[in-house]
Design a protein around this motif. Structure first.
Motif, PDB file in Angstrom:
ATOM      1  N   ALA A  45      43.697 -19.270  22.699  1.00 39.40           N
ATOM      2  CA  ALA A  45      43.711 -20.436  21.758  1.00 39.40           C
ATOM      3  C   ALA A  45      43.342 -20.129  20.341  1.00 39.40           C
ATOM      4  O   ALA A  45      43.734 -20.641  19.332  1.00 39.40           O
ATOM      5  N   ASN A  46      42.116 -19.337  20.353  1.00 41.26           N
ATOM      6  CA  ASN A  46      41.716 -19.041  18.911  1.00 41.26           C
ATOM      7  C   ASN A  46      42.459 -18.064  18.189  1.00 41.26           C
ATOM      8  O   ASN A  46      42.362 -18.571  16.758  1.00 41.26           O
ATOM      9  N   ILE A  47      43.219 -17.196  18.760  1.00 43.27           N
ATOM     10  CA  ILE A  47      43.983 -16.515  18.014  1.00 43.27           C
ATOM     11  C   ILE A  47      45.284 -17.419  17.322  1.00 43.27           C
ATOM     12  O   ILE A  47      45.621 -17.127  16.384  1.00 43.27           O
TER      13      ILE A  47
ATOM     14  N   TYR B  28      44.562 -20.176  25.693  1.00 49.73           N
ATOM     15  CA  TYR B  28      43.648 -20.540  26.463  1.00 49.73           C
ATOM     16  C   TYR B  28      42.543 -20.013  25.930  1.00 49.73           C
ATOM     17  O   TYR B  28      42.334 -18.314  25.936  1.00 49.73           O
ATOM     18  N   SER B  29      41.368 -20.628  25.435  1.00 52.61           N
ATOM     19  CA  SER B  29      40.098 -19.765  25.028  1.00 52.61           C
ATOM     20  C   SER B  29      40.399 -18.942  23.842  1.00 52.61           C
ATOM     21  O   SER B  29      40.927 -18.987  22.939  1.00 52.61           O
ATOM     22  N   ASN B  30      40.107 -17.562  24.109  1.00 51.39           N
ATOM     23  CA  ASN B  30      40.199 -16.664  23.049  1.00 51.39           C
ATOM     24  C   ASN B  30      41.632 -16.758  22.707  1.00 51.39           C
ATOM     25  O   ASN B  30      42.055 -16.542  21.487  1.00 51.39           O
TER      26      ASN B  30
ATOM     27  N   GLY C 259      43.246 -15.657  27.860  1.00 53.64           N
ATOM     28  CA  GLY C 259      41.749 -15.681  27.628  1.00 53.64           C
ATOM     29  C   GLY C 259      40.935 -14.456  27.871  1.00 53.64           C
ATOM     30  O   GLY C 259      41.603 -13.350  28.124  1.00 53.64           O
ATOM     31  N   THR C 260      39.686 -14.251  27.409  1.00 54.89           N
ATOM     32  CA  THR C 260      39.154 -13.126  27.429  1.00 54.89           C
ATOM     33  C   THR C 260      39.044 -12.532  28.913  1.00 54.89           C
ATOM     34  O   THR C 260      38.806 -13.203  29.711  1.00 54.89           O
ATOM     35  N   GLY C 261      39.497 -11.197  28.992  1.00 49.33           N
ATOM     36  CA  GLY C 261      39.534 -10.637  30.493  1.00 49.33           C
ATOM     37  C   GLY C 261      40.939 -10.914  30.963  1.00 49.33           C
ATOM     38  O   GLY C 261      40.782 -10.387  32.144  1.00 49.33           O
TER      39      GLY C 261
HETATM   40  C1  MLT Z   1      36.237 -16.358  21.880  1.00 51.75           C
HETATM   41  O1  MLT Z   1      35.416 -15.283  22.058  1.00 51.75           O
HETATM   42  O2  MLT Z   1      37.343 -16.471  21.562  1.00 51.75           O
HETATM   43  C2  MLT Z   1      35.680 -17.654  22.645  1.00 51.75           C
HETATM   44  O3  MLT Z   1      34.066 -17.449  22.487  1.00 51.75           O
HETATM   45  C3  MLT Z   1      36.106 -17.877  23.886  1.00 51.75           C
HETATM   46  C4  MLT Z   1      35.921 -16.689  24.744  1.00 51.75           C
HETATM   47  O4  MLT Z   1      34.977 -16.596  25.625  1.00 51.75           O
HETATM   48  O5  MLT Z   1      36.990 -16.154  24.709  1.00 51.75           O
END
Ligand code: MLT
Length: 201
Positions: free
Chosen positions: A105-107, A101-103, A21-23
């Motif tokens: 999971a988005n990629i 997880y989070s970012n 995730g981010t960070g």
């Molecule tokens: C993103 O930017 O991918 C989502 O908002 C989740 C996150 O905070 O990383």
């Protein structure tokens, strides 16, 4: 891309590809790989973008508002990296299962949205819809687990349902696991992902 590769004891097991995730860093999700498939090889990647010093996998304009041009560029960059890493480390490119997880999971979701053969399955913890208005590839035979929180302020339950619908319409078999919690990754969600992995991959 900066990454860790750990060779597993079972070279026929899916190779787990981890996206933080981010960070975070490439070390964050290593315990998840151990919990989900301890005999698998693991490729854990660090995002190439920095937001105020925090690694991410693509740029965003604000919380939940993605830089779509950068998202598409970074998705291709990551796809190409997976090809190169398979050659460099000698693993089966066709046998990758993402855990994000989070970012991250988005990629991983964006890889699924853009490429039919990027992954053979994915565990997405607290994902969003990476982008809208594109035709997804045929995702038949590519199962996806989504872990979501009923009280997640970043990934709303409606967005989780929208993502489930988009992936299902593309042919994927999608399992959604709901927690009562928010955006955090809980132990019970990881256990549910482990059970799902054993029955679906
Ligand atoms: C993103 O930017 O991918 C989502 O908002 C989740 C996150 O905070 O990383």
């Amino acid at each position: 891309m900066k990454h860790i590769f750990q060779k597993g004891t079972d070279i026929t097991a899916p190779v787990l590809v981890l996206f933080h995730g981010t960070g975070g860093t490439e070390r964050d999700l290593l315990p998840l790989a151990q919990a989900i498939s301890p005999t698998s090889s693991v490729l854990s990647v660090r995002g190439n973008v920095l937001e105020n010093g925090m690694p991410r996998f693509f740029r965003r304009l604000a919380e939940g508002i993605f830089d779509e041009e950068d998202l598409i560029f970074r998705t291709k960059e990551l796809y190409d990296f997976l090809d190169q890493a398979a050659v460099e480390h000698g693993f089966d490119r066709q046998n990758l299962v993402a855990i994000g997880y989070s970012n991250g999971a988005n990629i991983a979701g964006s890889l699924l949205f853009h490429y039919q053969d990027a992954l053979r399955g994915a565990i997405l913890h607290h994902p969003m819809v990476p982008l809208r208005g594109i035709q997804l590839p045929d995702l038949s035979g590519i199962p996806v687990f989504i872990g979501a929180g009923r009280n997640d302020p970043i990934c709303s339950p409606q967005e989780t349902e929208e993502l489930q619908k988009l992936l299902s319409e593309a042919g994927s078999t999608v399992a959604v696991h709901w927690e009562q919690a928010g955006h955090q990754l809980t132990r019970s969600e990881v256990e549910a992902a482990g059970t799902w992995f054993k029955t679906n991959l």
